[in-house]
Motif scaffolding. Structure first.
Motif, mmCIF file in Angstrom:
data_model
loop_
_atom_site.group_PDB
_atom_site.id
_atom_site.type_symbol
_atom_site.label_atom_id
_atom_site.label_comp_id
_atom_site.label_asym_id
_atom_site.label_seq_id
_atom_site.Cartn_x
_atom_site.Cartn_y
_atom_site.Cartn_z
ATOM 1 N N VAL A 190 0.840 -1.205 0.000
ATOM 2 C CA VAL A 190 0.000 0.000 0.000
ATOM 3 C C VAL A 190 0.876 1.256 0.000
ATOM 4 O O VAL A 190 0.620 2.221 -0.735
ATOM 5 C CB VAL A 190 -0.954 -0.009 1.215
ATOM 6 N N GLY A 191 1.924 1.216 0.817
ATOM 7 C CA GLY A 191 2.822 2.362 0.856
ATOM 8 C C GLY A 191 3.491 2.614 -0.485
ATOM 9 O O GLY A 191 3.588 3.753 -0.948
ATOM 10 N N GLN B 285 0.911 4.074 -2.939
ATOM 11 C CA GLN B 285 0.587 5.468 -2.660
ATOM 12 C C GLN B 285 1.726 6.398 -3.062
ATOM 13 O O GLN B 285 1.510 7.431 -3.694
ATOM 14 C CB GLN B 285 0.290 5.621 -1.165
ATOM 15 N N PHE C 298 2.181 6.521 -6.863
ATOM 16 C CA PHE C 298 1.078 7.276 -7.457
ATOM 17 C C PHE C 298 1.302 8.769 -7.276
ATOM 18 O O PHE C 298 1.148 9.563 -8.201
ATOM 19 C CB PHE C 298 -0.240 6.850 -6.815
ATOM 20 N N LEU C 299 1.692 9.153 -6.052
ATOM 21 C CA LEU C 299 1.927 10.562 -5.770
ATOM 22 C C LEU C 299 3.109 11.092 -6.578
ATOM 23 O O LEU C 299 3.103 12.230 -7.055
ATOM 24 C CB LEU C 299 2.176 10.743 -4.275
#
Length: 807
Positions: free
Chosen positions: A301-302, A305, A308-309
């Motif tokens: 998940v990290g 994220q 994506f950022l």
């Protein structure tokens, strides 16, 4: 360096057997009076509140998993876990726990989960390491029995796990699995099922990492298909390879992320579908498997994220300025910088790399926003530290900018690509040119004060650690590259930070430590150290100069110059240029220091006139000190020297130069007719004495230059030759114009000359020359650098003075 070892996340296991995040803080161990024993304390990094207070019970079973996790049960249905940012911190707390319980820190579990007799325990403690049977088809049954018999005893489990790790046994077992399948050896496959299942129950992270690797995981699942309790083997591999499909909503280009997703799915499948429902005893022993899956998911998940950022920030660069501003302001308001601080503290290299890219976008967009955040963070940390100090608990600052410096210092890339990028970001953050100023106070004052208080010691840590002796303690290529980066940033600070860096250099004796690197075998690092000193000398700051002289900091430079020998290279040129700068700029304190302490080492250097020129400067300074009247005399001469102007040249010729050369004695000063009313004896007597001394000194100086020979350090490509004459309208010239430091002198730019030859017709005394009846003015060797200043002064003379000149 910033201490992130004790930074942890606290997790509790909920009723659904899922881990809940209870917060991030810093763990410590100490005696708690209320609990009557040594305890683990975790205080929140945000406000210092107590997240965890747990007594280290002598009978509690603590488990260390994946090198950064410590898991234990507080009560029957209350499991706790500490997830450390760094392995070193986990090891440190684990040693405290083992010390309280009287255990060896090398174990991964501190207590037996199953009771055993004292006799069995004594036998296990006294026996050496477990010896495994050879991995052969004929001995599979023996291996299965050994695994099953080791599971009830924690000590035997530990020895079995170590034996499996050290001998690469699991891969050998999986090779036998292929042999058994090819031979359709069902009995052997049943034994392999029992063996692999038993290895799962060893609860060992290191073994899971082997079993769940891309190379082995499908074979492990294949072994677990052959459960002896089933009449037919299951087809788990067929389901995973043919039925289950991996679907991407958006393409995932990161191969490491994709591999982590596949691994987590397959391990989750093993837990839910392949392994049988565990008994209560076995469930406790599979806790590491639960943790493996959970933290894999957190990491995925990290990574998603952050990546994506990162892509989002890259995409924002194509937006119009106002839209890009709105995007970054939104990120800032949503707490992007605190989030990046957490991500940069992770062990995952890919995640950290993406976070660094995001941080670079933010610094490029608005460095003031980043500076404001780190200063507020420092203030909050100071407040928390104050509270903890009142409670007699120590804490160290965890700052975003220090994390950046730490990652720069700890870059494992041989080419230091990441370190170069981070150094560029730091340079932008400490650059005063992009700092804002307000009516009340400036960002420069505030931020530089913060930086030198909280961060500079982190930046210089590798430099100070490597320069404790007379030569670098580590001189490998990667260390040299890192120190060169640090020196580049420090040199930038010297140029732009004025008194902040000056105080730091002098108080911490930084220049002396930097000059130790002049002894490095890597020329680029030695030149970086020299460039750092050259930047300091270039400021012509007497505070720096006194520090250099007091600590004798020219010694490493002179030593490097002499060790360089007769080689004509960049080191040679750079050192000579530094001394030439001191000579040309006439830095008197450094000139005297160099000549008084290092002249004997440098006097034989005759292929350039730099050092002899320094000696002449030094002697001239000493002469002025011994004869203070000479300066006043030269001042009188300057005041009476007339500045020729093209607009009044004819009048001047009539007034000043209508004198025959033969009627004037050598060295006679020319004065205006109006000044003849003064007492000529009062003026001319000291002038005559001065000129006699000057003639004698010029003769001695020329004799020194003529005696230059090729016996010293001579570079054939660096010889100078003195031209036999100059293209000038003057029929002769003063010998003073051939002195080092004068325009057209040997060794000065634009006038190459040989110190071994001089024109035969050169006059040994100052002469007044004529052309077409014009009489030239007498000039003195040390007046060149003052000419411009004198001319400016003459332009601003009072009217009464001008009247005298014009009369």
């Amino acid at each position: 360096m910033t201490d992130t070892r004790r930074r942890v996340k606290v997790y509790t296991l909920n009723e659904d057997r899922q881990w809940d995040d209870r917060g991030t803080g810093h763990v410590s161990s100490g005696y708690v009076e209320r609990l009557k024993g040594m305890s683990l304390l975790v205080r929140a990094e945000s406000d210092g509140s107590l997240l965890l207070e747990s007594k280290i019970n002598p009978n509690t079973a603590y488990q260390k998993q994946q090198d950064t996790l410590i898991v234990w049960s507080e009560a029957e249905n209350y499991d706790l876990a500490l997830s450390f940012q760094e392995k070193a911190g986990c090891d440190e707390i684990w040693e405290k726990i083992c010390q309280v319980q009287g255990k060896d820190p090398s174990v991964d579990i501190t207590q037996d989960l199953v009771d055993e007799s004292e006799e069995e325990r004594f036998d296990d403690m006294s026996s050496p390491g477990l010896e495994l049977p050879s991995c052969e088809l004929s001995r599979l049954e023996e291996i299965a029995e050994l695994v099953a018999s080791s599971l009830p005893s924690p000590l035997r489990r530990e020895k079995l796990a170590l034996a499996l790790e050290n001998e690469g046994y699991i891969k050998k077992l999986l090779e036998l699995f292929h042999v058994c399948e090819d031979l359709e050896n069902i009995e052997g496959l049943h034994h392999l099922y029992e063996i692999i299942k038993g290895i799962f129950l060893l609860n060992r992270t290191a073994l899971f990492e082997v079993m769940f690797s891309e190379e082995c995981i499908m074979d492990v699942i294949g072994c677990l298909e052959y459960d002896p309790a089933l009449s037919q083997p299951r087809k788990h591999r067929e389901f995973l390879t043919k039925t289950a499909k991996f679907k991407e909503v958006i393409p995932i280009s990161d191969p490491e992320l994709k591999q982590k997703i596949h691994q987590t799915y397959r391990v989750q499948y093993i837990q839910d579908m392949v392994l049988p429902t565990p008994s209560v005893f076995e469930e406790n022993m599979l806790s590491t498997l639960h943790s493996f899956i959970f933290f894999n998911k957190v990491e995925i998940v990290g990574m998603l994220q952050v990546n994506f950022l990162k892509e989002f920030c890259a995409f924002s660069q194509t937006l119009q300025p106002q839209n890009r501003d709105a995007f970054f302001k939104t990120l800032s308001n949503m707490g992007i910088l605190p989030a990046l601080e957490v991500i940069l503290g992770m062990d995952d290299t890919q995640v950290r790399s993406a976070a660094t890219d995001i941080f670079s976008y933010l610094v490029e967009y608005n460095p003031s926003m980043v500076r404001e955040f780190v200063m507020q963070e420092a203030q909050q940390n100071d407040d928390v530290s104050k509270k903890l100090t009142e409670q007699k608990i120590t804490s160290k600052d965890i700052l975003l900018i220090n994390l950046i410096i730490e990652h720069m210092i700890c870059d494992t890339d041989p080419e230091l690509g990441g370190a170069v990028q981070l150094m560029g970001l730091l340079r932008t953050l400490v650059d005063p040119e992009n700092m804002l100023a307000t009516a009340n106070k400036t960002e420069k004052t505030e931020f530089l004060g913060f930086f030198y208080k909280h961060c500079m010691h982190v930046l210089t840590a590798p430099l100070l650690a490597n320069t404790t002796e007379d030569k670098p303690s580590k001189d490998d290529f990667q260390t040299a590259q890192l120190l060169a980066l640090v020196l580049e940033l420090l040199t930038f600070c010297v140029e732009h930070h004025t008194y902040h860096i000056k105080n730091y250099i002098i108080n911490k004796d930084i220049l002396r430590r930097v000059l130790v690197l002049m002894a490095s075998k890597h020329a680029f690092l030695a030149l970086c150290a020299l460039r750092f000193k050259r930047k300091i000398i270039g400021l012509k700051d007497e505070f720096y100069n006194r520090y250099i002289m007091k600590s004798f900091l020219f010694e490493p430079v002179v030593k490097a110059f002499l060790n360089n020998g007769s080689r004509y290279n960049l080191m040679n040129s750079a050192i000579i240029e530094m001394f030439e700068f001191i000579r040309v700029e006439d830095i008197k304190s450094l000139t005297a220091h160099v000549i008084e302490n290092y002249w004997k080492a440098l006097e034989d250097v005759d292929y350039v006139q730099t050092f002899k020129g320094l000696k002449l400067r030094f002697e001239q300074q000493r002469e002025r000190q011994d004869n203070p009247k000479l300066d006043s005399m030269r001042s009188i001469l300057r005041n009476h020297r007339y500045r020729r102007d093209a607009r009044t040249l004819e009048d001047e010729e009539e007034m000043w130069f209508n004198t025959d050369e033969d009627d004037m004695e050598d060295g006679e000063a020319v004065v205006s007719p109006s000044d003849k009313t003064k007492n000529d004896d009062d003026i001319m007597d000291p002038i005559s004495k001065f000129m006699e001394r000057k003639k004698l000194k010029e003769s001695e100086e020329k004799e020194v230059l003529l005696k230059t020979n090729l016996s010293g350090r001579q570079s054939p490509s660096f010889k100078l030759s003195l031209s036999s004459g100059t293209k000038t309208n003057l029929t002769s010239q003063s010998s003073a114009t051939n002195l080092p430091g004068s325009p057209g002198s040997p060794g000065s730019p634009g006038s190459p000359g040989s110190p071994g030859s001089v024109p035969k017709n050169t006059s040994q005394t100052a002469a007044i020359t004529t052309k077409g009846g014009l009489v030239g003015l007498v000039d003195y060797p040390d007046d060149d650098e003052d000419d411009d200043e004198d001319e400016d002064k003459e332009d601003t003379l009072p009217l009464s003075k001008k009247a005298k000149f014009d009369s």
